[in-house]
Scaffold this motif. Structure first.
Motif, short mmCIF file in Angstrom:
data_model
loop_
_atom_site.label_atom_id
_atom_site.label_comp_id
_atom_site.label_asym_id
_atom_site.label_seq_id
_atom_site.Cartn_x
_atom_site.Cartn_y
_atom_site.Cartn_z
N VAL A 139 -66.07 -45.46 5.95
CA VAL A 139 -65.98 -46.96 5.59
C VAL A 139 -64.97 -47.54 6.59
N THR A 140 -63.71 -46.71 6.66
CA THR A 140 -62.65 -47.24 7.58
C THR A 140 -63.41 -47.45 9.18
N GLN A 141 -64.21 -46.53 9.70
CA GLN A 141 -64.46 -46.89 10.81
C GLN A 141 -65.50 -47.98 11.00
N LEU A 142 -66.38 -48.25 9.94
CA LEU A 142 -67.14 -49.37 9.91
C LEU A 142 -66.44 -50.58 9.77
N ALA A 143 -65.47 -50.68 8.87
CA ALA A 143 -64.51 -51.71 8.75
C ALA A 143 -63.96 -52.30 10.12
N PHE A 146 -78.36 -53.76 6.69
CA PHE A 146 -77.92 -53.29 8.23
C PHE A 146 -79.10 -52.82 9.09
N ILE A 147 -80.35 -52.09 8.60
CA ILE A 147 -81.25 -52.08 9.31
C ILE A 147 -82.10 -53.41 9.82
N ALA A 148 -82.36 -54.20 8.85
CA ALA A 148 -83.02 -55.45 8.91
C ALA A 148 -82.22 -56.38 10.18
N LEU A 194 -69.92 -55.79 7.20
CA LEU A 194 -69.56 -54.65 7.31
C LEU A 194 -68.44 -54.21 5.91
N PRO A 195 -68.29 -52.97 5.61
CA PRO A 195 -67.34 -52.74 4.44
C PRO A 195 -66.12 -53.38 4.70
N PRO A 233 -75.66 -60.06 -2.06
CA PRO A 233 -74.78 -59.16 -1.11
C PRO A 233 -75.85 -58.09 -0.56
N TYR A 234 -75.71 -57.68 0.31
CA TYR A 234 -76.37 -56.30 0.91
C TYR A 234 -77.94 -56.39 0.61
#
Length: 477
Positions: free
Chosen positions: A238-242, A289-291, A383-384, A467-468
Protein backbone atom coordinates in the motif's frame (compact mmCIF):
# COMPACT_ATOMS: atom_id res chain seq x y z
CA UNK A 1 -20.42 19.24 -8.46
CA UNK A 2 -21.09 17.20 -11.64
CA UNK A 3 -18.12 16.41 -13.86
CA UNK A 4 -18.69 17.41 -17.49
CA UNK A 5 -17.35 15.42 -20.45
CA UNK A 6 -18.26 15.61 -24.14
CA UNK A 7 -17.80 13.56 -27.31
CA UNK A 8 -18.63 14.32 -30.96
CA UNK A 9 -20.09 11.20 -32.58
CA UNK A 10 -19.95 12.91 -35.99
CA UNK A 11 -16.16 12.83 -35.84
CA UNK A 12 -13.99 10.10 -37.28
CA UNK A 13 -12.28 7.93 -34.71
CA UNK A 14 -8.95 6.15 -34.54
CA UNK A 15 -8.37 2.43 -34.94
CA UNK A 16 -8.52 0.66 -31.61
CA UNK A 17 -6.79 -2.72 -31.60
CA UNK A 18 -7.40 -5.03 -28.64
CA UNK A 19 -3.67 -5.32 -27.95
CA UNK A 20 -4.15 -6.50 -24.35
CA UNK A 21 -5.77 -9.69 -25.64
CA UNK A 22 -2.59 -10.79 -27.44
CA UNK A 23 -1.17 -12.62 -24.41
CA UNK A 24 -2.00 -13.43 -20.81
CA UNK A 25 0.34 -14.81 -18.16
CA UNK A 26 0.35 -17.92 -16.02
CA UNK A 27 2.76 -19.35 -13.48
CA UNK A 28 4.68 -22.52 -14.21
CA UNK A 29 4.59 -24.93 -17.14
CA UNK A 30 3.57 -28.05 -15.20
CA UNK A 31 0.42 -26.28 -14.01
CA UNK A 32 -0.77 -26.31 -17.62
CA UNK A 33 -1.12 -30.10 -17.35
CA UNK A 34 -3.88 -29.68 -14.73
CA UNK A 35 -7.51 -30.05 -15.78
CA UNK A 36 -8.65 -27.04 -13.71
CA UNK A 37 -5.94 -24.82 -15.24
CA UNK A 38 -7.10 -25.85 -18.70
CA UNK A 39 -10.76 -25.23 -17.84
CA UNK A 40 -9.98 -21.75 -16.57
CA UNK A 41 -7.85 -20.84 -19.58
CA UNK A 42 -10.57 -22.08 -21.93
CA UNK A 43 -13.04 -19.76 -20.20
CA UNK A 44 -10.65 -16.79 -20.29
CA UNK A 45 -10.03 -17.38 -24.00
CA UNK A 46 -13.75 -17.65 -24.79
CA UNK A 47 -14.94 -14.71 -22.66
CA UNK A 48 -11.95 -12.36 -22.63
CA UNK A 49 -10.37 -13.04 -26.03
CA UNK A 50 -6.82 -13.94 -24.96
CA UNK A 51 -4.87 -15.48 -27.86
CA UNK A 52 -1.47 -16.48 -26.38
CA UNK A 53 -0.39 -17.64 -22.94
CA UNK A 54 3.05 -17.24 -21.37
CA UNK A 55 4.49 -19.11 -18.41
CA UNK A 56 7.83 -19.98 -16.80
CA UNK A 57 9.68 -23.26 -16.83
CA UNK A 58 9.06 -25.07 -20.12
CA UNK A 59 12.63 -26.44 -19.83
CA UNK A 60 12.54 -27.27 -16.11
CA UNK A 61 13.37 -30.74 -14.81
CA UNK A 62 9.76 -31.36 -13.76
CA UNK A 63 8.77 -31.10 -17.42
CA UNK A 64 11.27 -33.85 -18.29
CA UNK A 65 12.43 -31.88 -21.32
CA UNK A 66 16.10 -32.78 -20.85
CA UNK A 67 17.49 -35.06 -18.16
CA UNK A 68 20.78 -36.78 -17.44
CA UNK A 69 20.61 -40.49 -18.20
CA UNK A 70 23.95 -42.20 -17.52
CA UNK A 71 25.82 -38.97 -18.29
CA UNK A 72 24.01 -38.59 -21.61
CA UNK A 73 21.19 -36.16 -22.42
CA UNK A 74 17.76 -37.73 -22.68
CA UNK A 75 15.18 -35.54 -24.41
CA UNK A 76 11.44 -35.90 -23.91
CA UNK A 77 8.97 -33.40 -25.33
CA UNK A 78 5.83 -35.34 -24.41
CA UNK A 79 4.74 -32.97 -21.63
CA UNK A 80 5.29 -29.87 -23.76
CA UNK A 81 3.20 -31.54 -26.47
CA UNK A 82 0.37 -32.17 -24.01
CA UNK A 83 0.28 -28.45 -23.18
CA UNK A 84 0.65 -27.10 -26.69
CA UNK A 85 -1.80 -29.64 -28.14
CA UNK A 86 -4.35 -28.29 -25.68
CA UNK A 87 -3.62 -24.66 -26.57
CA UNK A 88 -3.97 -25.32 -30.28
CA UNK A 89 -7.19 -27.28 -29.68
CA UNK A 90 -8.90 -24.24 -28.10
CA UNK A 91 -7.56 -21.75 -30.65
CA UNK A 92 -4.70 -20.36 -28.58
CA UNK A 93 -0.93 -20.28 -28.99
CA UNK A 94 2.08 -20.19 -26.67
CA UNK A 95 4.23 -17.15 -26.06
CA UNK A 96 7.21 -19.36 -25.31
CA UNK A 97 9.43 -18.18 -22.47
CA UNK A 98 12.58 -20.28 -22.84
CA UNK A 99 13.39 -21.02 -19.21
CA UNK A 100 14.78 -22.30 -16.89
CA UNK A 101 17.99 -24.37 -16.88
CA UNK A 102 17.82 -28.18 -16.92
CA UNK A 103 19.95 -29.56 -14.07
CA UNK A 104 22.14 -31.39 -16.56
CA UNK A 105 23.21 -28.04 -18.02
CA UNK A 106 23.29 -25.99 -14.83
CA UNK A 107 26.57 -24.28 -13.96
CA UNK A 108 25.58 -23.61 -10.33
CA UNK A 109 22.90 -24.78 -7.91
CA UNK A 110 21.12 -21.39 -7.77
CA UNK A 111 17.34 -21.89 -7.77
CA UNK A 112 14.18 -19.84 -7.40
CA UNK A 113 10.60 -20.45 -6.29
CA UNK A 114 9.08 -23.29 -4.35
CA UNK A 115 9.56 -25.60 -7.32
CA UNK A 116 13.31 -24.87 -7.30
CA UNK A 117 13.86 -23.81 -10.88
CA UNK A 118 17.56 -23.57 -11.67
CA UNK A 119 18.46 -20.10 -12.95
CA UNK A 120 22.21 -20.46 -13.62
CA UNK A 121 23.76 -20.02 -17.09
CA UNK A 122 24.48 -23.23 -19.02
CA UNK A 123 27.82 -24.86 -18.34
CA UNK A 124 27.85 -26.02 -21.96
CA UNK A 125 26.45 -23.48 -24.42
CA UNK A 126 26.68 -25.85 -27.36
CA UNK A 127 24.56 -28.44 -25.57
CA UNK A 128 22.10 -25.68 -24.66
CA UNK A 129 21.88 -24.69 -28.34
CA UNK A 130 21.30 -28.33 -29.24
CA UNK A 131 18.40 -28.51 -26.79
CA UNK A 132 16.81 -25.36 -28.23
CA UNK A 133 17.24 -26.55 -31.80
CA UNK A 134 15.80 -29.97 -31.01
CA UNK A 135 12.75 -28.73 -29.14
CA UNK A 136 11.89 -25.95 -31.60
CA UNK A 137 12.43 -28.31 -34.53
CA UNK A 138 10.14 -30.82 -32.85
CA UNK A 139 7.40 -28.20 -32.52
CA UNK A 140 7.75 -27.29 -36.20
CA UNK A 141 7.45 -30.96 -37.15
CA UNK A 142 4.41 -31.44 -34.92
CA UNK A 143 2.45 -28.24 -35.54
CA UNK A 144 3.73 -27.09 -38.93
CA UNK A 145 5.93 -24.19 -39.85
CA UNK A 146 3.02 -21.86 -40.64
CA UNK A 147 1.65 -22.34 -37.12
CA UNK A 148 4.95 -21.98 -35.25
CA UNK A 149 5.78 -18.81 -37.17
CA UNK A 150 2.85 -17.29 -35.29
CA UNK A 151 4.45 -18.10 -31.94
CA UNK A 152 6.90 -15.93 -30.01
CA UNK A 153 10.16 -17.16 -28.48
CA UNK A 154 11.34 -15.07 -25.54
CA UNK A 155 14.79 -15.73 -24.10
CA UNK A 156 14.76 -16.20 -20.30
CA UNK A 157 12.92 -14.18 -17.63
CA UNK A 158 14.09 -11.01 -15.88
CA UNK A 159 17.83 -11.56 -16.39
CA UNK A 160 18.58 -8.16 -14.85
CA UNK A 161 17.58 -9.48 -11.42
CA UNK A 162 19.91 -11.54 -9.22
CA UNK A 163 16.96 -13.79 -8.41
CA UNK A 164 17.02 -15.12 -11.99
CA UNK A 165 20.76 -15.52 -12.46
CA UNK A 166 23.81 -13.36 -12.01
CA UNK A 167 22.18 -10.20 -13.48
CA UNK A 168 25.19 -9.72 -15.75
CA UNK A 169 24.28 -8.25 -19.08
CA UNK A 170 27.15 -9.84 -21.01
CA UNK A 171 26.14 -13.29 -19.76
CA UNK A 172 22.57 -12.72 -20.89
CA UNK A 173 23.67 -11.52 -24.31
CA UNK A 174 25.74 -14.68 -24.72
CA UNK A 175 22.70 -16.79 -23.80
CA UNK A 176 20.52 -14.74 -26.14
CA UNK A 177 22.93 -15.10 -29.06
CA UNK A 178 23.19 -18.87 -28.75
CA UNK A 179 19.43 -19.23 -28.33
CA UNK A 180 18.49 -16.96 -31.21
CA UNK A 181 20.95 -18.67 -33.55
CA UNK A 182 19.53 -22.08 -32.66
CA UNK A 183 15.96 -20.92 -33.30
CA UNK A 184 16.81 -19.26 -36.60
CA UNK A 185 18.67 -22.38 -37.72
CA UNK A 186 15.30 -24.14 -37.68
CA UNK A 187 13.58 -21.39 -39.67
CA UNK A 188 14.70 -17.82 -40.18
CA UNK A 189 11.11 -16.50 -39.94
CA UNK A 190 10.54 -17.76 -36.39
CA UNK A 191 10.20 -14.80 -34.01
CA UNK A 192 12.73 -14.43 -31.19
CA UNK A 193 13.16 -11.54 -28.79
CA UNK A 194 13.93 -10.21 -25.34
CA UNK A 195 15.38 -9.04 -23.01
CA UNK A 196 12.33 -9.98 -20.86
CA UNK A 197 13.65 -7.69 -18.13
CA UNK A 198 12.03 -6.38 -15.00
CA UNK A 199 11.26 -2.65 -14.76
CA UNK A 200 11.78 -1.73 -18.43
CA UNK A 201 15.54 -2.39 -18.22
CA UNK A 202 18.15 -3.05 -20.93
CA UNK A 203 15.94 -2.14 -23.92
CA UNK A 204 18.38 0.23 -25.60
CA UNK A 205 21.37 -1.93 -24.65
CA UNK A 206 19.76 -5.01 -26.19
CA UNK A 207 19.02 -3.19 -29.42
CA UNK A 208 22.57 -1.84 -29.57
CA UNK A 209 23.97 -5.33 -28.95
CA UNK A 210 21.74 -6.76 -31.69
CA UNK A 211 22.85 -4.17 -34.23
CA UNK A 212 26.56 -4.27 -33.39
CA UNK A 213 26.72 -8.07 -33.39
CA UNK A 214 24.28 -8.85 -36.19
CA UNK A 215 21.93 -10.68 -33.85
CA UNK A 216 18.25 -11.14 -34.73
CA UNK A 217 15.82 -9.24 -32.50
CA UNK A 218 12.27 -9.54 -33.81
CA UNK A 219 10.59 -7.93 -30.83
CA UNK A 220 11.30 -6.24 -27.52
CA UNK A 221 9.84 -7.65 -24.30
CA UNK A 222 9.96 -6.30 -20.78
CA UNK A 223 7.91 -6.13 -17.56
CA UNK A 224 6.62 -3.46 -15.22
CA UNK A 225 4.51 -3.12 -12.08
CA UNK A 226 3.29 0.03 -10.34
CA UNK A 227 5.27 -0.99 -7.24
CA UNK A 228 8.61 -0.89 -9.12
CA UNK A 229 11.10 1.52 -7.54
CA UNK A 230 8.52 3.42 -5.47
CA UNK A 231 8.77 3.97 -1.73
CA UNK A 232 11.79 2.74 0.21
CA UNK A 233 13.11 -0.71 1.18
CA UNK A 234 10.77 -2.42 3.62
CA UNK A 235 7.65 -0.51 2.60
CA UNK A 236 4.47 -2.53 2.31
CA UNK A 237 2.50 -2.70 -0.94
CA UNK A 238 0.00 0.00 0.00
CA UNK A 239 2.82 2.41 0.84
CA UNK A 240 4.65 1.59 -2.39
CA UNK A 241 1.51 2.22 -4.43
CA UNK A 242 0.75 5.42 -2.53
CA UNK A 243 4.21 6.66 -3.51
CA UNK A 244 3.60 5.82 -7.16
CA UNK A 245 1.87 8.05 -9.68
CA UNK A 246 -1.58 7.46 -11.12
CA UNK A 247 -0.34 6.87 -14.67
CA UNK A 248 3.11 5.46 -13.88
CA UNK A 249 2.76 2.48 -16.24
CA UNK A 250 1.65 4.69 -19.11
CA UNK A 251 4.64 6.97 -18.59
CA UNK A 252 7.02 4.00 -18.52
CA UNK A 253 5.44 2.49 -21.64
CA UNK A 254 5.87 5.79 -23.47
CA UNK A 255 9.59 5.74 -22.66
CA UNK A 256 9.90 2.08 -23.65
CA UNK A 257 8.07 2.78 -26.91
CA UNK A 258 10.63 5.45 -27.82
CA UNK A 259 13.51 3.15 -26.89
CA UNK A 260 12.13 0.24 -28.90
CA UNK A 261 11.84 2.34 -32.05
CA UNK A 262 10.18 0.44 -34.87
CA UNK A 263 10.42 -2.94 -33.16
CA UNK A 264 7.24 -4.48 -31.77
CA UNK A 265 7.01 -3.97 -28.02
CA UNK A 266 5.45 -6.59 -25.74
CA UNK A 267 5.00 -6.20 -22.02
CA UNK A 268 4.98 -9.84 -20.95
CA UNK A 269 4.19 -9.10 -17.31
CA UNK A 270 2.22 -6.36 -15.57
CA UNK A 271 -0.30 -6.37 -12.73
CA UNK A 272 -1.90 -4.29 -9.97
CA UNK A 273 1.24 -4.89 -7.90
CA UNK A 274 4.14 -7.36 -7.78
CA UNK A 275 2.96 -8.76 -4.44
CA UNK A 276 1.66 -12.36 -4.81
CA UNK A 277 -0.43 -11.91 -1.64
CA UNK A 278 -2.08 -8.53 -2.17
CA UNK A 279 -5.76 -8.30 -1.17
CA UNK A 280 -6.28 -5.59 -3.79
CA UNK A 281 -5.82 -8.22 -6.52
CA UNK A 282 -9.18 -9.64 -5.36
CA UNK A 283 -11.03 -6.34 -5.03
CA UNK A 284 -12.70 -3.73 -7.31
CA UNK A 285 -9.52 -1.64 -6.96
CA UNK A 286 -7.87 -4.00 -9.45
CA UNK A 287 -10.71 -3.65 -11.96
CA UNK A 288 -10.50 0.15 -11.96
CA UNK A 289 -6.71 0.01 -12.24
CA UNK A 290 -6.86 -2.45 -15.15
CA UNK A 291 -9.41 -0.45 -17.14
CA UNK A 292 -7.42 2.77 -16.80
CA UNK A 293 -4.03 1.16 -17.42
CA UNK A 294 -5.09 -0.76 -20.52
CA UNK A 295 -6.80 2.24 -22.10
CA UNK A 296 -3.75 4.41 -21.45
CA UNK A 297 -1.42 1.89 -23.14
CA UNK A 298 -3.16 2.08 -26.53
CA UNK A 299 -0.85 3.04 -29.35
CA UNK A 300 2.24 2.19 -27.29
CA UNK A 301 2.48 -1.60 -27.30
CA UNK A 302 1.66 -4.59 -29.49
CA UNK A 303 0.94 -6.85 -26.53
CA UNK A 304 0.20 -6.29 -22.84
CA UNK A 305 0.19 -9.57 -20.91
CA UNK A 306 -1.54 -9.40 -17.55
CA UNK A 307 0.07 -11.51 -14.82
CA UNK A 308 -1.88 -13.86 -14.36
CA UNK A 309 -5.19 -15.35 -15.53
CA UNK A 310 -5.51 -17.76 -12.56
CA UNK A 311 -4.63 -18.20 -8.89
CA UNK A 312 -3.59 -21.77 -9.77
CA UNK A 313 -0.06 -20.62 -9.08
CA UNK A 314 2.78 -22.01 -6.95
CA UNK A 315 5.81 -19.73 -6.87
CA UNK A 316 5.55 -19.38 -3.08
CA UNK A 317 3.25 -22.27 -2.19
CA UNK A 318 -0.03 -23.61 -3.46
CA UNK A 319 -2.76 -21.94 -1.37
CA UNK A 320 -6.05 -23.34 -0.14
CA UNK A 321 -7.67 -20.06 0.94
CA UNK A 322 -10.14 -19.10 -1.83
CA UNK A 323 -9.35 -15.37 -1.81
CA UNK A 324 -5.72 -14.94 -0.71
CA UNK A 325 -4.73 -11.92 -2.82
CA UNK A 326 -3.23 -13.95 -5.65
CA UNK A 327 -2.36 -12.45 -9.01
CA UNK A 328 -5.09 -14.28 -10.92
CA UNK A 329 -8.15 -12.96 -12.71
CA UNK A 330 -9.86 -16.08 -11.31
CA UNK A 331 -9.32 -17.69 -7.94
CA UNK A 332 -8.34 -21.33 -7.38
CA UNK A 333 -11.96 -22.41 -7.78
CA UNK A 334 -12.38 -20.56 -11.08
CA UNK A 335 -14.49 -17.79 -9.52
CA UNK A 336 -13.98 -14.63 -11.59
CA UNK A 337 -12.75 -11.63 -9.62
CA UNK A 338 -13.56 -7.98 -10.41
CA UNK A 339 -10.33 -7.90 -12.45
CA UNK A 340 -11.72 -10.65 -14.72
CA UNK A 341 -14.91 -8.67 -15.24
CA UNK A 342 -12.86 -5.59 -16.17
CA UNK A 343 -11.28 -7.58 -19.01
CA UNK A 344 -14.76 -8.78 -19.98
CA UNK A 345 -15.89 -5.17 -20.36
CA UNK A 346 -12.74 -4.31 -22.31
CA UNK A 347 -13.30 -7.28 -24.63
CA UNK A 348 -16.75 -5.90 -25.53
CA UNK A 349 -15.37 -2.53 -26.69
CA UNK A 350 -15.54 -1.56 -30.35
CA UNK A 351 -12.58 -1.24 -32.69
CA UNK A 352 -12.77 2.53 -33.15
CA UNK A 353 -12.06 5.05 -30.39
CA UNK A 354 -13.38 8.60 -30.34
CA UNK A 355 -11.99 11.69 -28.66
CA UNK A 356 -13.51 12.62 -25.30
CA UNK A 357 -13.12 16.15 -23.95
CA UNK A 358 -12.92 16.62 -20.18
CA UNK A 359 -10.71 15.60 -17.26
CA UNK A 360 -10.89 14.82 -13.58
CA UNK A 361 -8.52 13.74 -10.82
CA UNK A 362 -10.02 10.23 -10.49
CA UNK A 363 -12.56 9.77 -13.31
CA UNK A 364 -11.59 8.84 -16.87
CA UNK A 365 -13.95 8.26 -19.81
CA UNK A 366 -13.42 6.60 -23.18
CA UNK A 367 -15.90 6.11 -26.03
CA UNK A 368 -15.53 3.32 -28.58
CA UNK A 369 -17.69 2.60 -31.61
CA UNK A 370 -18.83 -0.58 -33.33
CA UNK A 371 -21.01 -0.79 -36.46
CA UNK A 372 -24.33 0.24 -34.87
CA UNK A 373 -23.45 1.04 -31.26
CA UNK A 374 -21.09 2.89 -28.98
CA UNK A 375 -19.71 1.94 -25.57
CA UNK A 376 -18.87 4.48 -22.91
CA UNK A 377 -16.26 3.15 -20.46
CA UNK A 378 -15.82 4.99 -17.16
CA UNK A 379 -13.28 4.27 -14.43
CA UNK A 380 -13.08 5.95 -11.05
CA UNK A 381 -9.59 5.18 -9.74
CA UNK A 382 -7.08 6.57 -7.28
CA UNK A 383 -3.99 5.10 -5.71
CA UNK A 384 -4.20 3.96 -2.06
CA UNK A 385 -4.16 6.79 0.48
CA UNK A 386 -5.23 9.27 -2.23
CA UNK A 387 -8.64 11.03 -2.20
CA UNK A 388 -11.54 9.32 -4.01
CA UNK A 389 -15.32 9.37 -3.65
CA UNK A 390 -18.66 9.12 -5.43
CA UNK A 391 -18.68 11.25 -8.55
CA UNK A 392 -21.61 12.47 -10.66
CA UNK A 393 -20.63 12.25 -14.31
CA UNK A 394 -22.38 14.09 -17.15
CA UNK A 395 -21.47 13.12 -20.71
CA UNK A 396 -22.86 14.99 -23.72
CA UNK A 397 -22.54 13.37 -27.13
CA UNK A 398 -23.53 14.97 -30.42
CA UNK A 399 -24.50 12.45 -33.07
CA UNK A 400 -26.45 11.93 -36.27
CA UNK A 401 -28.70 9.16 -34.94
CA UNK A 402 -31.18 8.78 -32.13
CA UNK A 403 -30.39 6.13 -29.52
CA UNK A 404 -32.77 3.17 -29.61
CA UNK A 405 -31.61 1.44 -26.46
CA UNK A 406 -29.10 1.91 -23.63
CA UNK A 407 -27.85 -0.44 -20.92
CA UNK A 408 -25.21 -0.32 -18.21
CA UNK A 409 -22.92 -2.86 -16.51
CA UNK A 410 -20.98 -1.97 -13.36
CA UNK A 411 -18.12 -3.34 -11.26
CA UNK A 412 -17.88 -1.82 -7.78
CA UNK A 413 -17.90 -2.73 -4.09
CA UNK A 414 -21.40 -4.26 -4.24
CA UNK A 415 -21.40 -5.67 -7.79
CA UNK A 416 -19.11 -8.36 -9.25
CA UNK A 417 -17.30 -8.60 -5.91
CA UNK A 418 -17.26 -12.26 -4.80
CA UNK A 419 -14.55 -11.74 -2.18
CA UNK A 420 -16.89 -9.45 -0.25
CA UNK A 421 -19.61 -12.12 -0.27
CA UNK A 422 -17.09 -14.79 0.78
CA UNK A 423 -16.13 -12.59 3.73
CA UNK A 424 -19.82 -12.27 4.63
CA UNK A 425 -19.92 -16.07 4.79
CA UNK A 426 -17.14 -15.99 7.39
CA UNK A 427 -14.19 -16.44 4.97
CA UNK A 428 -14.27 -20.27 4.92
CA UNK A 429 -11.01 -21.86 3.80
CA UNK A 430 -12.66 -24.77 2.00
CA UNK A 431 -15.73 -24.26 -0.16
CA UNK A 432 -18.53 -26.63 -1.07
CA UNK A 433 -19.61 -26.91 -4.67
CA UNK A 434 -22.80 -25.06 -3.78
CA UNK A 435 -20.91 -22.07 -2.37
CA UNK A 436 -18.56 -22.00 -5.36
CA UNK A 437 -21.54 -21.77 -7.72
CA UNK A 438 -23.17 -19.10 -5.55
CA UNK A 439 -20.00 -16.99 -5.62
CA UNK A 440 -19.70 -17.44 -9.39
CA UNK A 441 -23.22 -16.07 -9.75
CA UNK A 442 -22.33 -13.17 -7.45
CA UNK A 443 -19.39 -12.41 -9.71
CA UNK A 444 -21.42 -12.07 -12.89
CA UNK A 445 -21.91 -8.75 -14.67
CA UNK A 446 -25.55 -7.64 -14.62
CA UNK A 447 -26.99 -5.63 -17.46
CA UNK A 448 -29.52 -2.96 -16.50
CA UNK A 449 -31.54 -0.62 -18.67
CA UNK A 450 -30.43 2.99 -18.61
CA UNK A 451 -32.48 6.04 -19.45
CA UNK A 452 -30.73 8.63 -21.60
CA UNK A 453 -31.86 12.04 -22.75
CA UNK A 454 -31.97 11.96 -26.54
CA UNK A 455 -33.11 15.08 -28.35
CA UNK A 456 -32.01 17.43 -31.14
CA UNK A 457 -29.13 15.18 -32.15
CA UNK A 458 -27.64 15.17 -28.67
CA UNK A 459 -27.40 12.34 -26.16
CA UNK A 460 -27.02 13.31 -22.52
CA UNK A 461 -25.89 10.77 -19.93
CA UNK A 462 -25.87 11.33 -16.19
CA UNK A 463 -24.59 8.68 -13.81
CA UNK A 464 -22.97 8.44 -10.38
CA UNK A 465 -19.83 6.32 -10.27
CA UNK A 466 -18.57 4.78 -7.04
CA UNK A 467 -14.92 4.71 -5.88
CA UNK A 468 -12.79 2.02 -7.55
CA UNK A 469 -15.51 1.25 -10.07
CA UNK A 470 -15.73 0.46 -13.77
CA UNK A 471 -18.90 1.33 -15.68
CA UNK A 472 -19.70 0.34 -19.26
CA UNK A 473 -22.69 1.95 -20.99
CA UNK A 474 -23.74 0.48 -24.32
CA UNK A 475 -25.92 2.59 -26.62
CA UNK A 476 -27.50 1.05 -29.70
CA UNK A 477 -28.59 3.19 -32.67
Amino acid sequence: MPIAFSCDLHASGAEFAHFWEHTVGSGHATLALRADWQQQLSLAHAELGFRHVRFHGILDDDMGTMIDQNDQPLYSFFNTDQIFDFLVSIGMRPFVELSFMPSMLASTDQTIFRYRANVSPPKDYELWATLIKKIVGHWVDRYGIAEVREWFFEVWNEPNLNAFGDAKQDEYFKLYSKTAAAIKSVDRDLKVGGPATAANAWIEDTIQFSIENGQPLDFISTHHYPTDSFGKPGDDTVTQLAMSTRSALRDEAQTARKQAGDRPLYYTEWCTSSNPRDHMHDEPYAAAFIAKTVMEARGLVQGYSYWTFSDIFEENYFPSIPFHGGFGLMNIHGIPKPAYRAFELLHALGNEILEVVGEHDTVDIWVTRASSSITVLISNFALPQHPIGDEEVHLTMRGPNLAKDASVRVIDATRCNPRAHWEELGSPEYLSGEIVERLKQTSRLREESLKVSNASGTIDLAIVVKPYSVTAINIVF
